[in-house]
Design a protein around this motif. Sequence first.
Motif, PDB file in Angstrom:
ATOM      1  N   ALA A 183       0.862  -1.192   0.000  1.00 54.03           N
ATOM      2  CA  ALA A 183       0.000   0.000   0.000  1.00 54.03           C
ATOM      3  C   ALA A 183       0.892   1.233   0.000  1.00 54.03           C
ATOM      4  CB  ALA A 183      -0.914   0.013   1.211  1.00 54.03           C
ATOM      5  N   GLN A 184       0.928   1.942  -1.132  1.00 49.66           N
ATOM      6  CA  GLN A 184       1.735   3.152  -1.259  1.00 49.66           C
ATOM      7  C   GLN A 184       1.246   4.218  -0.274  1.00 49.66           C
ATOM      8  OE1 GLN A 184       4.381   3.636  -3.030  1.00 49.66           O
ATOM      9  NE2 GLN A 184       4.362   1.784  -4.263  1.00 49.66           N
ATOM     10  N   GLY A 185       2.170   4.904   0.356  1.00 45.03           N
ATOM     11  CA  GLY A 185       1.831   6.007   1.251  1.00 45.03           C
ATOM     12  C   GLY A 185       1.226   5.565   2.576  1.00 45.03           C
ATOM     13  N   SER A 186       1.439   4.321   2.960  1.00 47.67           N
ATOM     14  CA  SER A 186       0.849   3.847   4.219  1.00 47.67           C
ATOM     15  C   SER A 186       1.843   3.866   5.381  1.00 47.67           C
ATOM     16  CB  SER A 186       0.303   2.432   4.029  1.00 47.67           C
ATOM     17  OG  SER A 186       1.378   1.530   3.788  1.00 47.67           O
ATOM     18  N   ALA A 187       2.990   4.502   5.205  1.00 47.05           N
ATOM     19  CA  ALA A 187       3.998   4.545   6.264  1.00 47.05           C
ATOM     20  C   ALA A 187       3.476   5.331   7.462  1.00 47.05           C
ATOM     21  CB  ALA A 187       5.284   5.167   5.736  1.00 47.05           C
ATOM     22  N   PHE A 188       3.802   4.850   8.637  1.00 50.53           N
ATOM     23  CA  PHE A 188       3.391   5.526   9.863  1.00 50.53           C
ATOM     24  C   PHE A 188       4.435   5.261  10.935  1.00 50.53           C
ATOM     25  CE2 PHE A 188       1.723   1.282  10.040  1.00 50.53           C
ATOM     26  CZ  PHE A 188       1.934   0.880  11.348  1.00 50.53           C
ATOM     27  N   SER A 189       4.400   6.049  11.975  1.00 52.70           N
ATOM     28  CA  SER A 189       5.254   5.818  13.143  1.00 52.70           C
ATOM     29  C   SER A 189       4.470   6.180  14.396  1.00 52.70           C
ATOM     30  CB  SER A 189       6.553   6.622  13.057  1.00 52.70           C
ATOM     31  OG  SER A 189       6.288   7.998  13.107  1.00 52.70           O
ATOM     32  N   ALA A 190       4.822   5.520  15.476  1.00 53.64           N
ATOM     33  CA  ALA A 190       4.177   5.759  16.767  1.00 53.64           C
ATOM     34  C   ALA A 190       5.263   5.895  17.826  1.00 53.64           C
ATOM     35  CB  ALA A 190       3.234   4.625  17.111  1.00 53.64           C
ATOM     36  N   THR A 191       5.147   6.917  18.644  1.00 50.01           N
ATOM     37  CA  THR A 191       6.102   7.151  19.717  1.00 50.01           C
ATOM     38  C   THR A 191       5.393   6.936  21.048  1.00 50.01           C
ATOM     39  OG1 THR A 191       7.297   8.762  18.385  1.00 50.01           O
ATOM     40  CG2 THR A 191       7.688   8.813  20.751  1.00 50.01           C
ATOM     41  N   GLY A 192       5.990   6.105  21.894  1.00 54.30           N
ATOM     42  CA  GLY A 192       5.424   5.844  23.210  1.00 54.30           C
ATOM     43  C   GLY A 192       5.672   7.004  24.158  1.00 54.30           C
ATOM     44  N   ILE A 193       5.151   6.869  25.347  1.00 53.12           N
ATOM     45  CA  ILE A 193       5.330   7.928  26.335  1.00 53.12           C
ATOM     46  C   ILE A 193       6.787   7.990  26.778  1.00 53.12           C
ATOM     47  CG2 ILE A 193       2.977   7.678  27.173  1.00 53.12           C
ATOM     48  CD1 ILE A 193       4.188   6.329  29.676  1.00 53.12           C
ATOM     49  N   ASN A 194       7.191   9.136  27.244  1.00 51.19           N
ATOM     50  CA  ASN A 194       8.513   9.296  27.833  1.00 51.19           C
ATOM     51  C   ASN A 194       8.406   8.786  29.268  1.00 51.19           C
ATOM     52  OD1 ASN A 194      10.854  10.153  29.075  1.00 51.19           O
ATOM     53  ND2 ASN A 194      10.912  12.102  27.993  1.00 51.19           N
ATOM     54  N   PHE A 195       8.876   7.558  29.484  1.00 46.73           N
ATOM     55  CA  PHE A 195       8.693   6.924  30.780  1.00 46.73           C
ATOM     56  C   PHE A 195       9.785   7.253  31.784  1.00 46.73           C
ATOM     57  CE2 PHE A 195      10.391   3.894  27.693  1.00 46.73           C
ATOM     58  CZ  PHE A 195      11.625   3.612  28.246  1.00 46.73           C
ATOM     59  N   GLY A 196      10.727   8.090  31.417  1.00 47.59           N
ATOM     60  CA  GLY A 196      11.791   8.480  32.336  1.00 47.59           C
ATOM     61  C   GLY A 196      12.959   7.515  32.297  1.00 47.59           C
ATOM     62  N   ARG A 197      14.035   7.908  32.886  1.00 49.75           N
ATOM     63  CA  ARG A 197      15.250   7.092  32.844  1.00 49.75           C
ATOM     64  C   ARG A 197      15.432   6.202  34.068  1.00 49.75           C
ATOM     65  NH1 ARG A 197      17.836   7.737  28.366  1.00 49.75           N
ATOM     66  NH2 ARG A 197      17.840   9.732  27.321  1.00 49.75           N
ATOM     67  N   ASP A 198      14.896   6.578  35.210  1.00 52.75           N
ATOM     68  CA  ASP A 198      15.119   5.824  36.443  1.00 52.75           C
ATOM     69  C   ASP A 198      13.801   5.309  37.006  1.00 52.75           C
ATOM     70  OD1 ASP A 198      17.998   6.208  36.784  1.00 52.75           O
ATOM     71  OD2 ASP A 198      17.470   8.317  36.978  1.00 52.75           O
ATOM     72  N   SER A 199      13.827   4.096  37.519  1.00 55.36           N
ATOM     73  CA  SER A 199      12.636   3.526  38.149  1.00 55.36           C
ATOM     74  C   SER A 199      13.056   2.537  39.233  1.00 55.36           C
ATOM     75  CB  SER A 199      11.744   2.835  37.117  1.00 55.36           C
ATOM     76  OG  SER A 199      12.423   1.769  36.512  1.00 55.36           O
ATOM     77  N   ALA A 200      12.177   2.361  40.188  1.00 56.25           N
ATOM     78  CA  ALA A 200      12.390   1.384  41.250  1.00 56.25           C
ATOM     79  C   ALA A 200      11.668   0.099  40.876  1.00 56.25           C
ATOM     80  CB  ALA A 200      11.852   1.911  42.573  1.00 56.25           C
ATOM     81  N   ALA A 201      12.337  -1.011  41.084  1.00 55.01           N
ATOM     82  CA  ALA A 201      11.734  -2.325  40.865  1.00 55.01           C
ATOM     83  C   ALA A 201      11.522  -2.954  42.237  1.00 55.01           C
ATOM     84  CB  ALA A 201      12.636  -3.193  40.010  1.00 55.01           C
ATOM     85  N   ILE A 202      10.259  -3.191  42.589  1.00 55.12           N
ATOM     86  CA  ILE A 202       9.954  -3.743  43.905  1.00 55.12           C
ATOM     87  C   ILE A 202       9.146  -5.022  43.740  1.00 55.12           C
ATOM     88  CG2 ILE A 202      10.015  -1.496  45.044  1.00 55.12           C
ATOM     89  CD1 ILE A 202       6.951  -1.531  44.999  1.00 55.12           C
ATOM     90  N   GLY A 203       9.194  -5.854  44.740  1.00 56.98           N
ATOM     91  CA  GLY A 203       8.422  -7.085  44.681  1.00 56.98           C
ATOM     92  C   GLY A 203       8.357  -7.757  46.037  1.00 56.98           C
ATOM     93  N   ALA A 204       7.351  -8.585  46.184  1.00 57.77           N
ATOM     94  CA  ALA A 204       7.184  -9.372  47.397  1.00 57.77           C
ATOM     95  C   ALA A 204       6.454 -10.647  47.010  1.00 57.77           C
ATOM     96  CB  ALA A 204       6.394  -8.603  48.450  1.00 57.77           C
ATOM     97  N   GLY A 205       6.709 -11.683  47.752  1.00 65.84           N
ATOM     98  CA  GLY A 205       6.043 -12.934  47.449  1.00 65.84           C
ATOM     99  C   GLY A 205       6.074 -13.877  48.628  1.00 65.84           C
ATOM    100  N   VAL A 206       5.270 -14.898  48.512  1.00 72.18           N
ATOM    101  CA  VAL A 206       5.237 -15.941  49.522  1.00 72.18           C
ATOM    102  C   VAL A 206       4.981 -17.270  48.805  1.00 72.18           C
ATOM    103  CG1 VAL A 206       2.773 -15.651  50.029  1.00 72.18           C
ATOM    104  CG2 VAL A 206       4.276 -16.628  51.749  1.00 72.18           C
TER     105      VAL A 206
END
Length: 93
Positions: A35-58
């Motif tokens: 399909a000619q001319g069907s090019a598209f792009s999508a940009t996600g949110i700027n989620f930042g560079r630093d994050s905390a990874a937390i978890g708990a389990g039993v």
Amino acid sequence: MSMGSHGFVLPEVRIGWNHEFLDAAQTISGSLLGAQGSAFSATGINFGRDSAAIGAGVSADLSQDAKVFLDYDGKLSARQQEHALSGGMRMRF
């Protein structure tokens, strides 16, 4: 922790830190095949560079060959939060 003749219960706590060294927002480009001319792009949110990874389990032993578990995992940053809850049973045979 021993539950006497009922086996063991194992609590777990996890904590970590993630840092994104590349782009904080991802861009994906695509087009429809043939399909000619069907090019598209999508940009996600700027989620930042630093994050905390937390978890708990039993987890608990039901028998020598069976175990049940329940886990929570989270990824927390200034711009985005992700939460996951999972549970299940492991059997060895």
